[in-house]
Design a protein around this motif. Structure first.
Motif, PDB file in Angstrom:
ATOM      1  N   ALA A 152      48.655  49.544  35.677  1.00  0.00           N
ATOM      2  CA  ALA A 152      49.906  48.818  35.445  1.00  0.00           C
ATOM      3  C   ALA A 152      50.076  48.475  33.970  1.00  0.00           C
ATOM      4  CB  ALA A 152      49.930  47.550  36.291  1.00  0.00           C
ATOM      5  N   ARG A 153      48.998  48.036  33.334  1.00  0.00           N
ATOM      6  CA  ARG A 153      49.059  47.683  31.909  1.00  0.00           C
ATOM      7  C   ARG A 153      49.371  48.923  31.061  1.00  0.00           C
ATOM      8  NH1 ARG A 153      44.675  45.357  31.791  1.00  0.00           N
ATOM      9  NH2 ARG A 153      43.308  47.001  30.999  1.00  0.00           N
ATOM     10  N   ASN A 154      48.723  50.031  31.360  1.00  0.00           N
ATOM     11  CA  ASN A 154      48.951  51.263  30.600  1.00  0.00           C
ATOM     12  C   ASN A 154      50.365  51.801  30.799  1.00  0.00           C
ATOM     13  OD1 ASN A 154      46.358  51.211  29.568  1.00  0.00           O
ATOM     14  ND2 ASN A 154      45.515  52.577  31.130  1.00  0.00           N
ATOM     15  N   LEU A 155      50.874  51.719  32.032  1.00  0.00           N
ATOM     16  CA  LEU A 155      52.243  52.162  32.292  1.00  0.00           C
ATOM     17  C   LEU A 155      53.252  51.279  31.571  1.00  0.00           C
ATOM     18  CD1 LEU A 155      52.080  53.029  36.103  1.00  0.00           C
ATOM     19  CD2 LEU A 155      52.612  54.620  34.255  1.00  0.00           C
ATOM     20  N   LEU A 171      57.667  51.641  38.528  1.00  0.00           N
ATOM     21  CA  LEU A 171      58.885  50.902  38.204  1.00  0.00           C
ATOM     22  C   LEU A 171      58.588  49.417  37.993  1.00  0.00           C
ATOM     23  CD1 LEU A 171      61.396  52.614  40.646  1.00  0.00           C
ATOM     24  CD2 LEU A 171      61.653  52.487  38.161  1.00  0.00           C
ATOM     25  N   TYR A 172      57.756  48.850  38.856  1.00  0.00           N
ATOM     26  CA  TYR A 172      57.382  47.437  38.709  1.00  0.00           C
ATOM     27  C   TYR A 172      56.674  47.191  37.379  1.00  0.00           C
ATOM     28  CZ  TYR A 172      58.596  45.590  43.336  1.00  0.00           C
ATOM     29  OH  TYR A 172      59.277  45.138  44.431  1.00  0.00           O
ATOM     30  N   THR A 189      66.103  57.514  32.141  1.00  0.00           N
ATOM     31  CA  THR A 189      66.509  58.426  33.207  1.00  0.00           C
ATOM     32  C   THR A 189      65.289  58.864  33.992  1.00  0.00           C
ATOM     33  OG1 THR A 189      68.344  59.235  31.850  1.00  0.00           O
ATOM     34  CG2 THR A 189      67.711  60.559  33.758  1.00  0.00           C
ATOM     35  N   TRP A 190      65.305  58.588  35.281  1.00  0.00           N
ATOM     36  CA  TRP A 190      64.180  58.873  36.175  1.00  0.00           C
ATOM     37  C   TRP A 190      64.576  60.071  37.033  1.00  0.00           C
ATOM     38  CZ3 TRP A 190      60.232  54.947  36.159  1.00  0.00           C
ATOM     39  CH2 TRP A 190      59.125  55.224  36.978  1.00  0.00           C
ATOM     40  N   ILE A 191      63.907  61.220  36.818  1.00  0.00           N
ATOM     41  CA  ILE A 191      64.273  62.441  37.534  1.00  0.00           C
ATOM     42  C   ILE A 191      63.295  62.670  38.677  1.00  0.00           C
ATOM     43  CG2 ILE A 191      64.894  64.863  37.335  1.00  0.00           C
ATOM     44  CD1 ILE A 191      65.037  64.530  34.330  1.00  0.00           C
ATOM     45  N   GLN A 192      63.771  62.553  39.899  1.00  0.00           N
ATOM     46  CA  GLN A 192      62.947  62.756  41.086  1.00  0.00           C
ATOM     47  C   GLN A 192      62.945  64.246  41.426  1.00  0.00           C
ATOM     48  OE1 GLN A 192      63.066  63.622  44.596  1.00  0.00           O
ATOM     49  NE2 GLN A 192      60.929  63.013  44.556  1.00  0.00           N
ATOM     50  N   ILE A 193      61.745  64.863  41.363  1.00  0.00           N
ATOM     51  CA  ILE A 193      61.634  66.299  41.619  1.00  0.00           C
ATOM     52  C   ILE A 193      60.752  66.585  42.827  1.00  0.00           C
ATOM     53  CG2 ILE A 193      60.859  68.515  40.701  1.00  0.00           C
ATOM     54  CD1 ILE A 193      61.588  67.604  37.945  1.00  0.00           C
TER      55      ILE A 193
END
Length: 318
Positions: free
Chosen positions: A193-196, A219-220, A234-238
């Motif tokens: 979480a910290r790295n993200l 996202l959190y 922009t979050w691209i769901q693939i």
């Protein structure tokens, strides 16, 4: 003719007789198949679990490949939703879903590299207006498509590429292909979480092959720590390797300039898709992207199907 034939969903295909393909319509021709890759997408097709599945059996799997046209031209082709796929000696293709290849192109490498690279290539070229110098985070970077996404983002001029995934040495290897930062999901949840949060504070685009719980957690971690709320993300769901559904925190859509979109079949017009795969095929032929491959004869498809641990892309060759 001989083909890989799936008689029951969840079963491995078997080397068996199949009806000869028949071209129907002005845009269809029968080609001699030279190579067709065994990808996660093909496995989901054969399992009946992909969103395009028709639930009809028996079926010949294989969603794309390299073949020889009746006039001798070498071509890469994409299959429509069909039970008569590419893992056969011959198949019928739609020329509107095919692009010519230079004579001397390597059918094995083209068949292996096109599908994993296509996902992110089309997403960045058609689903967003990607600008040279933007930053990209790849969620699920150790899969074949995720690995290719790192290469594609690097090729298209990303200023920073954050690779997020699992797998020690495989993660570190991504640095050789353009990743500037690595986040290993095998670390403790607090560390991840910290790295993200740090890596995502100013990221422009997320290419997501995981979905499910990892997306929700990302996202959190990222949204509350954006450096500037107004900066577009922009979050691209693939892909959905970690789950078909993901709980999206409501605040994420209000607290930041977040846009969630998908990229896949149906989201890009066929003409634009064909334009992009032609450009990508030229890049692969020129050596811009490579994929470790293992050539397997069609008669050995059942044994190859059972090998789910190989890091090489299995390519079926009639």
């Amino acid at each position: 003719m001989k083909a890989a034939v799936v008689s029951g969903f969840g079963e491995s295909p078997r080397y068996a007789d199949a009806p000869e393909p028949v071209a129907s319509g002005a845009d269809e021709v029968v080609v001699d198949v030279l190579a067709s890759a065994l990808s996660p997408r093909v496995r989901s097709q054969a399992a009946g679990s992909h969103y395009t599945s028709t639930n009809d059996l028996p079926l010949v799997p294989g969603i794309d490949g390299v073949g020889r046209l009746p006039d001798g031209t070498l071509a890469y082709f994409l299959m429509p939703d069909t039970n008569h796929g590419a893992m056969a000696e011959r198949t019928a293709i739609d020329l509107r879903r095919a692009v010519p290849l230079p004579e001397g192109a390597d059918p094995i490498q083209l068949a292996a590299a096109m599908n994993p690279a296509m996902a992110s290539w089309v997403a960045l070229k058609q689903r967003v207006t990607f600008e040279h110098g933007q930053s990209v985070l790849v969620l699920g970077a150790t899969g074949s498509a995720g690995h290719a996404a790192v290469e594609v983002a690097n090729r298209l001029g990303a200023s920073e590429i954050v690779a997020v995934g699992r797998g020690g040495d495989r993660m570190q290897d991504l640095r050789k292909h353009g990743a500037s930062r690595i986040i290993d999901l095998n670390e403790t949840s607090d560390t991840v979480a910290r790295n993200l949060a740090q890596a995502g504070s100013e990221i422009d685009i997320v290419i997501d092959f995981l979905w499910g719980e990892p997306t929700s957690k990302a996202l959190y971690a990222i949204i509350p720590n954006r450096a500037r709320d107004e900066q577009a993300l922009t979050w691209i769901q693939i892909g959905s390797a970690a789950g078909l559904e993901s709980p999206i925190p409501a605040a994420a859509l209000r607290a930041a300039n977040l846009r969630i979109i998908g990229s896949g079949q149906g989201s890009v017009p066929l003409r634009a898709y064909r334009q992009e795969i032609e450009a990508l095929a030229q890049e692969i032929h020129a050596g811009a992207f490579t994929t470790a491959t293992r050539r397997v004869p069609l008669r050995d498809v059942e044994q190859a199907w059972a090998d789910t641990s190989s890091t090489e892309r299995i390519v079926i060759v009639p």
